[in-house]
Design a protein around this motif. Structure first.
Motif, PDB file in Angstrom:
ATOM      1  N   LEU A 191       0.837  -1.208   0.000  1.00 26.12           N
ATOM      2  CA  LEU A 191       0.000   0.000   0.000  1.00 26.12           C
ATOM      3  C   LEU A 191       0.867   1.251   0.000  1.00 26.12           C
ATOM      4  O   LEU A 191       0.596   2.224  -0.728  1.00 26.12           O
ATOM      5  N   TYR A 237      -6.264  -9.573   6.317  1.00 24.59           N
ATOM      6  CA  TYR A 237      -6.660  -8.466   7.199  1.00 24.59           C
ATOM      7  C   TYR A 237      -7.936  -8.810   7.956  1.00 24.59           C
ATOM      8  O   TYR A 237      -8.062  -8.547   9.151  1.00 24.59           O
ATOM      9  N   TRP A 280      -8.160  -9.077  11.940  1.00 15.73           N
ATOM     10  CA  TRP A 280      -9.077  -8.116  12.561  1.00 15.73           C
ATOM     11  C   TRP A 280     -10.031  -8.834  13.515  1.00 15.73           C
ATOM     12  O   TRP A 280     -10.202  -8.439  14.674  1.00 15.73           O
ATOM     13  N   ILE A 302     -16.098  -6.053   1.502  1.00 18.20           N
ATOM     14  CA  ILE A 302     -15.209  -5.046   0.913  1.00 18.20           C
ATOM     15  C   ILE A 302     -15.157  -5.203  -0.609  1.00 18.20           C
ATOM     16  O   ILE A 302     -15.252  -4.220  -1.364  1.00 18.20           O
ATOM     17  N   LEU A 355     -18.330  -4.212  -2.505  1.00 19.25           N
ATOM     18  CA  LEU A 355     -18.357  -2.751  -2.634  1.00 19.25           C
ATOM     19  C   LEU A 355     -17.419  -2.294  -3.751  1.00 19.25           C
ATOM     20  O   LEU A 355     -17.776  -1.448  -4.582  1.00 19.25           O
ATOM     21  N   ALA A 356     -16.205  -2.892  -3.783  1.00 17.76           N
ATOM     22  CA  ALA A 356     -15.210  -2.481  -4.784  1.00 17.76           C
ATOM     23  C   ALA A 356     -15.666  -2.860  -6.192  1.00 17.76           C
ATOM     24  O   ALA A 356     -15.590  -2.039  -7.114  1.00 17.76           O
ATOM     25  N   VAL A 384     -18.442  -0.673  -7.801  1.00 20.65           N
ATOM     26  CA  VAL A 384     -18.130   0.625  -8.411  1.00 20.65           C
ATOM     27  C   VAL A 384     -17.157   0.474  -9.577  1.00 20.65           C
ATOM     28  O   VAL A 384     -16.776   1.465 -10.203  1.00 20.65           O
ATOM     29  N   ALA A 385     -16.740  -0.791  -9.858  1.00 18.61           N
ATOM     30  CA  ALA A 385     -15.759  -1.009 -10.936  1.00 18.61           C
ATOM     31  C   ALA A 385     -16.364  -0.648 -12.284  1.00 18.61           C
ATOM     32  O   ALA A 385     -17.556  -0.829 -12.501  1.00 18.61           O
ATOM     33  N   GLN A 386     -15.512  -0.108 -13.181  1.00 19.86           N
ATOM     34  CA  GLN A 386     -16.015   0.304 -14.504  1.00 19.86           C
ATOM     35  C   GLN A 386     -15.605  -0.702 -15.564  1.00 19.86           C
ATOM     36  O   GLN A 386     -14.559  -1.297 -15.460  1.00 19.86           O
ATOM     37  N   PHE A 438      -8.757  -1.527  14.954  1.00 23.05           N
ATOM     38  CA  PHE A 438     -10.048  -2.212  14.879  1.00 23.05           C
ATOM     39  C   PHE A 438     -11.117  -1.245  14.377  1.00 23.05           C
ATOM     40  O   PHE A 438     -12.007  -1.627  13.627  1.00 23.05           O
ATOM     41  N   LEU A 481      -9.415   0.486  10.415  1.00 24.42           N
ATOM     42  CA  LEU A 481      -9.215  -0.349   9.230  1.00 24.42           C
ATOM     43  C   LEU A 481     -10.490  -0.570   8.414  1.00 24.42           C
ATOM     44  O   LEU A 481     -10.468  -0.398   7.188  1.00 24.42           O
ATOM     45  N   LEU A 493     -10.838   0.667   4.577  1.00 23.47           N
ATOM     46  CA  LEU A 493     -11.024  -0.291   3.477  1.00 23.47           C
ATOM     47  C   LEU A 493     -12.329  -0.027   2.721  1.00 23.47           C
ATOM     48  O   LEU A 493     -12.371  -0.131   1.497  1.00 23.47           O
ATOM     49  N   VAL A 494     -13.392   0.334   3.455  1.00 26.50           N
ATOM     50  CA  VAL A 494     -14.665   0.648   2.791  1.00 26.50           C
ATOM     51  C   VAL A 494     -14.496   1.907   1.932  1.00 26.50           C
ATOM     52  O   VAL A 494     -14.946   1.958   0.783  1.00 26.50           O
ATOM     53  N   VAL A 531     -11.736   3.054   0.554  1.00 19.87           N
ATOM     54  CA  VAL A 531     -10.929   2.729  -0.631  1.00 19.87           C
ATOM     55  C   VAL A 531     -11.770   1.927  -1.628  1.00 19.87           C
ATOM     56  O   VAL A 531     -11.765   2.211  -2.835  1.00 19.87           O
ATOM     57  N   ALA A 532     -12.535   0.946  -1.116  1.00 21.47           N
ATOM     58  CA  ALA A 532     -13.352   0.104  -2.007  1.00 21.47           C
ATOM     59  C   ALA A 532     -14.347   0.968  -2.786  1.00 21.47           C
ATOM     60  O   ALA A 532     -14.491   0.826  -3.996  1.00 21.47           O
ATOM     61  N   LEU A 533     -15.005   1.894  -2.082  1.00 24.71           N
ATOM     62  CA  LEU A 533     -16.030   2.723  -2.726  1.00 24.71           C
ATOM     63  C   LEU A 533     -15.434   3.727  -3.713  1.00 24.71           C
ATOM     64  O   LEU A 533     -16.137   4.265  -4.556  1.00 24.71           O
ATOM     65  N   SER A 564     -12.647   2.982  -5.623  1.00 24.10           N
ATOM     66  CA  SER A 564     -11.671   2.259  -6.437  1.00 24.10           C
ATOM     67  C   SER A 564     -12.095   2.158  -7.903  1.00 24.10           C
ATOM     68  O   SER A 564     -11.429   1.503  -8.691  1.00 24.10           O
ATOM     69  N   GLY A 565     -13.225   2.797  -8.263  1.00 22.06           N
ATOM     70  CA  GLY A 565     -13.749   2.648  -9.618  1.00 22.06           C
ATOM     71  C   GLY A 565     -12.900   3.305 -10.696  1.00 22.06           C
ATOM     72  O   GLY A 565     -12.855   2.850 -11.828  1.00 22.06           O
ATOM     73  N   LEU A 591      -2.512   4.142   8.461  1.00 21.75           N
ATOM     74  CA  LEU A 591      -1.154   3.663   8.209  1.00 21.75           C
ATOM     75  C   LEU A 591      -0.240   3.891   9.412  1.00 21.75           C
ATOM     76  O   LEU A 591       0.639   3.078   9.692  1.00 21.75           O
TER      77      LEU A 591
END
Lengths: 140, 124
Positions: free
Chosen positions: A49, A89, A93, A131, A134-135, A138-140, B35, B38, B42-43, B45-47, B49-50, B72
Motif C-alpha cells: 500500500l 486483514y 481483525w 469489501i 463494494l469495490a 463501483v468497478a467500470q 479495529f 481499518l 477499506l470501505v 478505498v473500495a467505494l 476504487s472505480g 497507516l
C-alpha cells in the motif's frame, strides 16, 4: 546422578517438548498460528500500500507506469492477490478482537475459547467479501 | 535470602524481561485504533476504487488523507511491535536477531515517512 547444567552427558536423551508435528491440531492452536501468519501477510500488504501511495504521489503519469498491474489478465491476478490480502486483514481483525477480549480477562473457558476460534475462522471471509462486493460494485 | 540484584538493576526495575509493559500497552492501543480505523479505511478505498480520479479524490480530500494517515500510522506502529515478537521468538543467534530487529525498526520508519510524504504530496 549429576544434574549440573554444565553436564552434557544427558544431552540428546532428555525428552523434548512436543513439536508442531506431534500435537493434534485444535482450534485455538490454529487461530494462534494463523494470527502470526496473517500478521506477517498484513505487514507485506502495508508495504504494498505504501509503495502504491508513493507511485500515486508522482501524479497520473507516474501511475501509468504501474497501470499494467491492474489491466487485462494480470489485473485479475492482482485482484486475487489483493483479495487474499483482504482475507488476511479480515482474519487478523476478527481474531485480534478475540485477543482483546482475552486481554480483558474474558472467554478463557476451553469450550468457549474453542467455539469462538471456530467462529473466527468461519466468519473470516465475510468482511473480505463485503469489501470486494463494494469495490466490484463501483468497478467500470 | 541473599539479594543478588545489583543496585542499577533495582533502579531500572525491569528484571530479566529487559523491558516493561510499554510493548504490551502499545500493541493493544494500536490494535483498538486499527479495529476502528481499518474497516472505515477499506470501505472508503473500495467505494473509491472505480477510477483513478476517484482514488485521487479520496486521498486528496481532508478526511480521506487524514483517515489514510491515521490508519497507516497505527498499522506501521502495530506491525513493528508484532514482527519484533516474531523475530525474538524464532531468531536465536544474537547477531542475526539484533540485525533483523534493527531492520524491522528502520523499514517501518522508512515506510511511515514515505506514506506521510506521499499522502501530503497528493493532498497538497
Amino acid at each position: 546422578m549429576s544434574t549440573r547444567a554444565s553436564d552434557t552427558s544427558l544431552e540428546g536423551q532428555r525428552p523434548l517438548s512436543p513439536h508442531l508435528q506431534i500435537w493434534r491440531w485444535h482450534a485455538t492452536m490454529a487461530t494462534s498460528i494463523f494470527h502470526r501468519a496473517s500478521g506477517v501477510g498484513n505487514y507485506i500488504g502495508a508495504i504494498a500500500l505504501t509503495l502504491f501511495l508513493i507511485v500515486l504521489s508522482g501524479g497520473p503519469e507516474s501511475y501509468a507506469s504501474i497501470a499494467f498491474l491492474f489491466e487485462g489478465a494480470l489485473g485479475w491476478v492482482t485482484r486475487i492477490v489483493m483479495f487474499l490480502l483482504t482475507l488476511s486483514y479480515s482474519y487478523h481483525w476478527l481474531n485480534g478482537l478475540r485477543h482483546l477480549v482475552w486481554d480483558a480477562g474474558a472467554g478463557f473457558d476451553p469450550k468457549v475459547a474453542n467455539r469462538v476460534s471456530w467462529l473466527v475462522m468461519i466468519a473470516t471471509p465475510i468482511p473480505a467479501i463485503v469489501i470486494w462486493v463494494l469495490a466490484l460494485g463501483v468497478a467500470q | 535470602m541473599t539479594d543478588y540484584r545489583t543496585p542499577i538493576s533495582k533502579v531500572r526495575g525491569l528484571g530479566a524481561a529487559k523491558s516493561g509493559v510499554g510493548h504490551f500497552i502499545g500493541q493493544r492501543l494500536s490494535a483498538i485504533a486499527l479495529f476502528l480505523l481499518l474497516p472505515v479505511f477499506l470501505v472508503a478505498v473500495a467505494l473509491n476504487s472505480g477510477s483513478l480520479d476517484a482514488i485521487y479524490a479520496l486521498f486528496s480530500s481532508p478526511l480521506g488523507a487524514i483517515l489514510t494517515l491515521a490508519t497507516l500510522t497505527a498499522a506501521i506502529y502495530h506491525m513493528r511491535l508484532g514482527l519484533q515478537v516474531v523475530i525474538e521468538d524464532y531468531i536465536h543467534k544474537p547477531a542475526s536477531k539484533l540485525t533483523l530487529l534493527a531492520l524491522n525498526t528502520l523499514l517501518c520508519a522508512a515506510l511511515w515517512i514515505a506514506a506521510l510524504y506521499s499522502i501530503l504530496r497528493i493532498a497538497a
